[in-house]
Design a protein around this motif. Structure first.
Motif, short mmCIF file in Angstrom:
data_model
loop_
_atom_site.label_atom_id
_atom_site.label_comp_id
_atom_site.label_asym_id
_atom_site.label_seq_id
_atom_site.Cartn_x
_atom_site.Cartn_y
_atom_site.Cartn_z
N ALA A 233 46.53 37.91 34.35
CA ALA A 233 47.32 38.15 33.13
C ALA A 233 46.45 38.67 32.00
CB ALA A 233 48.02 36.85 32.72
N ALA A 234 45.26 38.10 31.83
CA ALA A 234 44.38 38.50 30.74
C ALA A 234 43.82 39.90 30.94
CB ALA A 234 43.24 37.50 30.61
N GLN A 235 43.58 40.29 32.18
CA GLN A 235 42.96 41.57 32.45
C GLN A 235 43.81 42.74 31.98
OE1 GLN A 235 43.64 44.07 35.09
NE2 GLN A 235 41.78 45.25 34.63
N LYS A 236 45.11 42.57 32.00
CA LYS A 236 46.00 43.66 31.59
C LYS A 236 45.79 44.05 30.14
CE LYS A 236 49.60 42.55 35.00
NZ LYS A 236 48.74 41.64 35.77
N LYS A 237 45.50 43.06 29.28
CA LYS A 237 45.22 43.34 27.86
C LYS A 237 43.75 43.73 27.67
CE LYS A 237 48.79 40.27 26.01
NZ LYS A 237 49.08 39.06 25.15
N TRP A 238 42.88 43.06 28.38
CA TRP A 238 41.45 43.29 28.23
C TRP A 238 41.08 44.74 28.55
CZ3 TRP A 238 37.28 41.36 26.09
CH2 TRP A 238 36.00 41.64 26.59
N ILE B 128 32.51 44.57 30.91
CA ILE B 128 32.45 45.76 30.06
C ILE B 128 33.29 46.88 30.63
CG2 ILE B 128 30.41 46.87 31.07
CD1 ILE B 128 31.33 46.62 27.32
N TYR B 129 33.43 46.93 31.96
CA TYR B 129 34.22 47.98 32.58
C TYR B 129 35.70 47.62 32.68
CZ TYR B 129 29.59 49.78 33.79
OH TYR B 129 28.29 50.23 33.74
N GLY B 130 36.10 46.50 32.08
CA GLY B 130 37.53 46.20 31.95
C GLY B 130 38.11 45.23 32.95
N ASN B 131 37.26 44.57 33.75
CA ASN B 131 37.75 43.57 34.69
C ASN B 131 37.81 42.19 34.05
OD1 ASN B 131 37.54 45.21 37.37
ND2 ASN B 131 35.54 45.49 36.39
N ALA B 132 38.58 41.30 34.64
CA ALA B 132 38.51 39.86 34.33
C ALA B 132 37.76 39.18 35.46
CB ALA B 132 39.90 39.27 34.16
N PRO C 288 38.49 36.56 24.78
CA PRO C 288 39.92 36.24 24.92
C PRO C 288 40.21 35.32 26.10
CG PRO C 288 39.61 38.58 24.45
CD PRO C 288 38.25 38.02 24.68
N GLU C 289 41.22 34.50 25.93
CA GLU C 289 41.59 33.53 26.96
C GLU C 289 41.89 34.21 28.29
OE1 GLU C 289 44.97 31.47 25.47
OE2 GLU C 289 43.87 30.48 23.83
N GLY C 290 41.32 33.65 29.35
CA GLY C 290 41.60 34.12 30.69
C GLY C 290 40.72 35.26 31.18
#
Length: 488
Positions: A59-64, A172-176, A202-204
């Motif tokens: 869920a967090a990765q989509k915003k991150w 840094i490359y956008g993964n969680a 950020p959370e998650g």
């Protein structure tokens, strides 16, 4: 994050919260310098805990991933500042939990800070290329897209540097990330994750779940919500992780064992070669995947090298890593101690000559710790197990050769190919070694155990899945290339 008991209980970190496992079970982390001292307790987590962490990460990765590279980098710069301010706090846990000297632990923590800052800067570096199209009215270029949720499985021997050199590029490359640290260093891992939490990640986006490898490590590789796995550890476990990832068709990265040689030529600078062999083979009590293990010495310098080596080894002080007088600490656990001592016994039974050490240190001040003497064998032949199998302890195997060509052949006679070094002043020897040595990291007139954060790192043969970590090479694993074609 901890309970108010005499021995701290460290919790999982899931979706921005410190949480106990639903199993209600914990395990103790012991100090290898004094096995009667419990450093802390950590969670023995369940598949349900892992599910929760993976869901939070997804869920967090989509915003991150929607943040700019600079915005993600700003978070990593903050983490670096926090970790730097907590250097002694983190390093103390490392020394008390896995045994390396406090000076080495502080150095590793400083390296973690540098890695974070390096990858924070990656947020402002190019991620693709413009490629000429055959269509004059089109623009074609490449960009990169993150994998999604990355499982990070890390060992106990570098409990700060290795998790960070995996997590920082992943982030840094956008993964969680879901981190599964080694149980032997779960307390150190928790203190590292504290720094990410304090920096306001950020959370998650980063989660940590501790527990057994069979449940959490293998569970990460098999979890349908995990899109990539990066692992450092033993060959046996690595291959299990790789098979599980392959079955699901996800990316995996394995960094595993080594049986690293150093070649000492007749024309080598003697003191440099001796000091680097000791540093490369015995610092961190030999518990490095890049540690020098096989010492291949040309016959013209062999006797002088051996004499000087034994003189220097005899000067090594073994003791609690928190004591300034200690050059070498304990091995990390009772299992490690038993493993090292068993290989000493094997070496003697196979006919190698024990020149120094080979015993458990049993003085009063070390009797409750897992201390072993630095150990040197000679008359080691290529077929002996101590010449072929990774010991992961302070054991050096001396092997005499006539020529550099013979030395290279012997150095390459291994299923591993992680690191190797040569000591010589002859440019022909240097170039031949660079060209012919079957290892992912080759070093000339420097110890085998040197890895720089800005350079690619990884092995050949059975040491690696043949991908590379660190430096700009990390982008190749943690992202996928997307080719874009835009028509007017």
């Amino acid at each position: 994050m901890t309970t108010n008991t005499e021995v701290q209980t460290y919790l999982n970190y899931i979706n921005g919260e410190w949480k106990a496992s639903d199993t209600g079970k914990t395990s103790e982390s012991l100090n290898p310098s004094n096995s009667e001292e419990v450093l802390g307790k950590f969670q023995m987590s369940s598949a349900n805990d892992l599910d929760e962490a993976v869901s939070a990460a997804s869920a967090a990765q989509k915003k991150w991933r929607k943040l700019s590279g600079k915005e993600r980098g700003d978070f990593l710069f903050k983490v670096a500042d926090v970790l730097e301010s907590k250097t002694e706090y983190v390093a103390e846990a490392m020394t008390k939990e896995m045994g390396k000297t406090f000076a080495e632990a502080k150095g590793e923590t400083a390296r973690g800070v540098a890695i974070l800052r390096y990858y924070a800067g990656e947020g402002m570096r190019p991620v693709g290329d413009v490629i000429p199209s055959t269509d004059s009215e089109a623009l074609m270029f490449t960009t990169r897209t993150p994998l999604g949720v990355v499982g990070v499985i890390t060992p106990w021997n570098f409990p700060v540097a290795i998790p960070i050199w995996k997590m920082a590029p992943a982030l840094i490359y956008g993964n969680a990330v879901v981190l599964k640290p080694a149980s032997d260093t779960a307390v150190t891992a928790a203190r590292v994750v504290e720094c990410f939490a304090e920096a306001g990640l950020p959370e998650g986006v980063l989660n940590m779940v501790t527990g057994s490898g069979s449940v959490i490590g293998q569970g990460l590789a098999e979890h349908p919500g995990v899109n990539g796995i990066t692992f450092t550890g033993s060959n046996t476990v690595g291959k299990q992780i790789g098979r599980a990832a392959l079955d699901r068709g996800i990316k995996y990265q394995l960094e595993m064992g080594g049986k690293n040689p150093v070649i000492v030529a007749d024309d080598a600078e003697l003191d440099l070669a001796v000091n680097a062999t000791i540093s490369g083979g015995l610092k961190s009590t030999g518990q490095k995947c890049t540690a020098t293990s096989r010492v291949i010495v040309q016959k013209g310098i062999y006797d002088k090298f051996k004499e000087r080596l034994l003189e220097k080894v005899a000067e090594i002080t073994v003791g609690n890593g928190m004591e300034n007088s200690s050059w070498m600490g304990p091995v990390a656990s009772e299992n490690q101690l038993d493993n090292v001592l068993s290989y000493v016994k094997i070496g003697k039974e196979e006919g190698a000559k024990l020149l120094y050490g080979g015993n458990r240190v049993s003085e009063e001040e070390t009797k409750n710790g897992y201390f072993v003497e630095p150990t040197v064998f000679e008359d080691v032949t290529p077929d002996m197990r101590i010449a072929r199998e990774e010991i992961f302890g302070p054991v050096l195997a001396l092997m005499k050769v006539d020529t550099i060509e013979e030395a290279l052949e012997l150095a390459n006679d291994s299923e591993y190919g992680l690191s190797a070094s040569i000591f010589t002043t002859n440019i022909g020897n240097m170039l031949g070694f660079i060209d012919d040595m079957e290892a992912g990291l080759v070093r000339v007139n420097a110890e085998s155990a040197g890895v720089e954060l800005q350079a690619p790192f990884g092995g050949m043969k059975q040491s690696s899945s043949h991908s590379r970590e660190q430096g700009r090479a990390a982008i190749e694993f943690f992202t996928s290339i997307k080719t874009v074609f835009v028509k007017k």
